[in-house]
Write a protein that holds these residues in place. Sequence first.
Motif, short mmCIF file in Angstrom:
data_model
loop_
_atom_site.label_atom_id
_atom_site.label_comp_id
_atom_site.label_asym_id
_atom_site.label_seq_id
_atom_site.Cartn_x
_atom_site.Cartn_y
_atom_site.Cartn_z
N VAL A 152 0.83 -1.21 0.00
CA VAL A 152 0.00 0.00 0.00
C VAL A 152 0.86 1.26 0.00
CG1 VAL A 152 -1.69 1.33 1.34
CG2 VAL A 152 -1.97 -1.14 1.07
N GLN A 153 1.92 1.23 0.80
CA GLN A 153 2.82 2.39 0.84
C GLN A 153 3.50 2.62 -0.50
OE1 GLN A 153 5.53 1.86 4.11
NE2 GLN A 153 3.89 1.77 5.66
N ILE A 154 3.94 1.50 -1.13
CA ILE A 154 4.61 1.64 -2.43
C ILE A 154 3.65 2.20 -3.48
CG2 ILE A 154 5.68 0.37 -4.33
CD1 ILE A 154 6.89 -1.50 -2.24
N ILE A 155 2.40 1.65 -3.48
CA ILE A 155 1.41 2.14 -4.45
C ILE A 155 1.09 3.61 -4.19
CG2 ILE A 155 -0.97 1.87 -5.21
CD1 ILE A 155 -0.68 -1.12 -4.76
N GLY A 156 0.99 3.99 -2.90
CA GLY A 156 0.73 5.39 -2.56
C GLY A 156 1.84 6.30 -3.04
N VAL A 157 3.09 5.84 -2.84
CA VAL A 157 4.23 6.65 -3.32
C VAL A 157 4.20 6.78 -4.83
CG1 VAL A 157 6.74 6.73 -3.49
CG2 VAL A 157 5.65 6.16 -1.31
N LEU A 158 3.91 5.66 -5.53
CA LEU A 158 3.86 5.71 -6.99
C LEU A 158 2.76 6.64 -7.47
CD1 LEU A 158 4.44 1.95 -7.94
CD2 LEU A 158 6.05 3.86 -8.12
N LEU A 204 1.12 11.84 -9.69
CA LEU A 204 0.40 13.11 -9.56
C LEU A 204 1.36 14.30 -9.69
CD1 LEU A 204 -2.22 14.60 -8.95
CD2 LEU A 204 -1.72 14.35 -6.50
N VAL A 205 2.52 14.19 -9.05
CA VAL A 205 3.51 15.27 -9.15
C VAL A 205 3.98 15.44 -10.60
CG1 VAL A 205 5.83 15.98 -8.47
CG2 VAL A 205 4.26 15.08 -6.76
N PHE A 206 4.23 14.29 -11.25
CA PHE A 206 4.65 14.36 -12.66
C PHE A 206 3.57 14.98 -13.53
CE2 PHE A 206 7.65 10.53 -12.00
CZ PHE A 206 8.64 11.39 -11.56
N VAL A 221 1.21 17.14 -12.60
CA VAL A 221 1.18 18.58 -12.32
C VAL A 221 2.37 19.27 -12.97
CG1 VAL A 221 1.29 20.31 -10.50
CG2 VAL A 221 -0.14 18.29 -10.19
N LEU A 222 3.54 18.65 -12.90
CA LEU A 222 4.73 19.24 -13.50
C LEU A 222 4.60 19.34 -15.03
CD1 LEU A 222 7.60 20.31 -13.06
CD2 LEU A 222 8.44 17.96 -13.24
N ILE A 223 4.05 18.29 -15.63
CA ILE A 223 3.87 18.31 -17.09
C ILE A 223 2.89 19.41 -17.50
CG2 ILE A 223 2.94 17.00 -19.03
CD1 ILE A 223 4.11 14.48 -17.74
N VAL A 224 1.79 19.52 -16.75
CA VAL A 224 0.81 20.58 -17.06
C VAL A 224 1.45 21.96 -16.89
CG1 VAL A 224 -1.37 21.63 -16.32
CG2 VAL A 224 -1.17 19.14 -16.49
N TYR A 225 2.23 22.12 -15.83
CA TYR A 225 2.89 23.41 -15.60
C TYR A 225 3.86 23.74 -16.72
CZ TYR A 225 6.19 26.73 -13.60
OH TYR A 225 7.02 27.81 -13.41
N LEU A 226 4.70 22.76 -17.09
CA LEU A 226 5.67 23.00 -18.16
C LEU A 226 4.97 23.25 -19.49
CD1 LEU A 226 8.40 20.32 -17.32
CD2 LEU A 226 8.48 22.78 -16.88
N TYR A 227 3.87 22.55 -19.73
CA TYR A 227 3.14 22.77 -20.98
C TYR A 227 2.56 24.17 -21.04
CZ TYR A 227 -0.36 22.33 -24.64
OH TYR A 227 -1.11 22.54 -25.76
#
Length: 384
Positions: free
Chosen positions: A87-93, A98-100, A102-108
Motif C-alpha cells: 500500500v505504501q509503495i502504491i501510494g508513493v507511486l 500526480l507530481v509528474f 502537475v509538472l507536465i501541465v505546468y511545463l506545458y
Amino acid sequence: MTTAIFIDKRSSLKHKQGKCGRSFGPMIPPRRGRVKAAAGLQEDSATVRVGGVLYNVATAVGESTGWRVLLLVPVEQITAVTYSLYVQIIGVLLGCLLVFAVLIVYLYRRFMMPLAQLEQAMRRVDAGDLYAHVKPHGPAEVVQMMEGYNAMLDSLRLGIEQKMRMQRRRQDLEMQVLMSQINPHFLYNTLESIVWKAGEAGRPDIGKLASSLGKLYRLSISGGLFVPLRQELEHVQMYMNIQRSRYGNKVDYEVRMHGCDPEHVEVLKLILQPIVENSLLYGMDGLDHTLRIRVAAWHRGDNLVLTVTDNGVGMDAAALEALRQQILHGRKPQAGANHRSTGIGLHNISARLRLYAGSSSCLRVQSKPGLGTRVELILPWRGF
C-alpha cells in the motif's frame, strides 16, 4: 505476534494426527534452552489450515533426540506487513504520478502553449496575414523570442509596403514619361518644318534655333531609362544653345571630365538639364556679371559624381532649407505659386534616383548668397 509451538515424538506420529493429516504431540511451552537447541535441527516448512486459520508451519527434527519441533505462525500476520508495504509503495507511486502530471501541465502551460501560439501565428503569416502578432508571455527566453518575432513581422510588413509604394511610384513615373512623349513627337516634326521654312526665307539663325530645339526633344524621347553620359551632356548642350540665343554673352557654359569617359558610362536620363535650367532661372536674377555654369563628372570609387556649379546670386540659409524640404517631400501645385519653382524639378530627380539608382544615390544642394549654388549628384557607377 501470536505463535504456537508443537512438539511430538517421531514414534507417536501414527497415533496422533491433526485435521491436516499431520501428527501432533502435546503442546510444550517454548523455553530458551530448547530454542537454542532447535538451531541445529534440520529445517522443513509447510502451510496448514487449523480451525479455519491458515498457518505457515516451520518444522525441525532433532538428530539426537528424534523430536520434531513445529512453529505455527498465522499467514495473515505475516502478510499484513507485506500488504502494508504494498500500500505504501502504491501510494508513493500514485503521488509521484500526480507530481509528474502537475509538472507536465505546468511545463506545458509555461513553455509549450506560448510556442504553440507562436506556431499558429506563423501559420497565419504564411497564409498572408502580416498582422499576426503574438502577446509576449512565459519565460524570459520565450518572451524574447516572441518580441523578436513581432519586430521581424513589423519589419517585413513595412518592407513590403515600402516596396509596393515604390512600384506604384515607378509605374506613375513611367506613365508620366509615356504621356510626355506624345507632344514632343509632334513638336519635333513641327520644328523640322520650321527649319526647312527658315532656310527658304534666308534666316539661318532661326533654323539653327529650331534645329537645336528639335534635337533637344529628340534626345529627351530617345533611348531607355539609362543613357550614356555623352547623350545627357549633348542634351544639356542643345538646351544651352537655345538659351544663348536669348542671353548671348551673359551666359558661359563648360563641361569637365575627371577620370571618366562619357562614352562608356551610363546615367539616369534627364537629370542634368533641369539642374542647369534652375541655374539659369535663379542664378541670373539681378546678376551684374556673366553667369558661368560648369558641369563636372568624377569616377569616385564605385560611384559616379556629377556636379552643376554656378556663380549666380545664390540663396540664404532659410531659402536653402526650404528648397531641401521641397526636394525631400515635394510640393503640390498651388494657385499663384511661382511657375519657375525649382523644388519640384529637383524633387523629381531625387525621387527617380532613389527608385532606379538605389539607396546609395543622393542629391545635395549647397548655396551661399552672392557666391552661387552647387548641386551634387551621386549615382552607382555603370560602366560598359
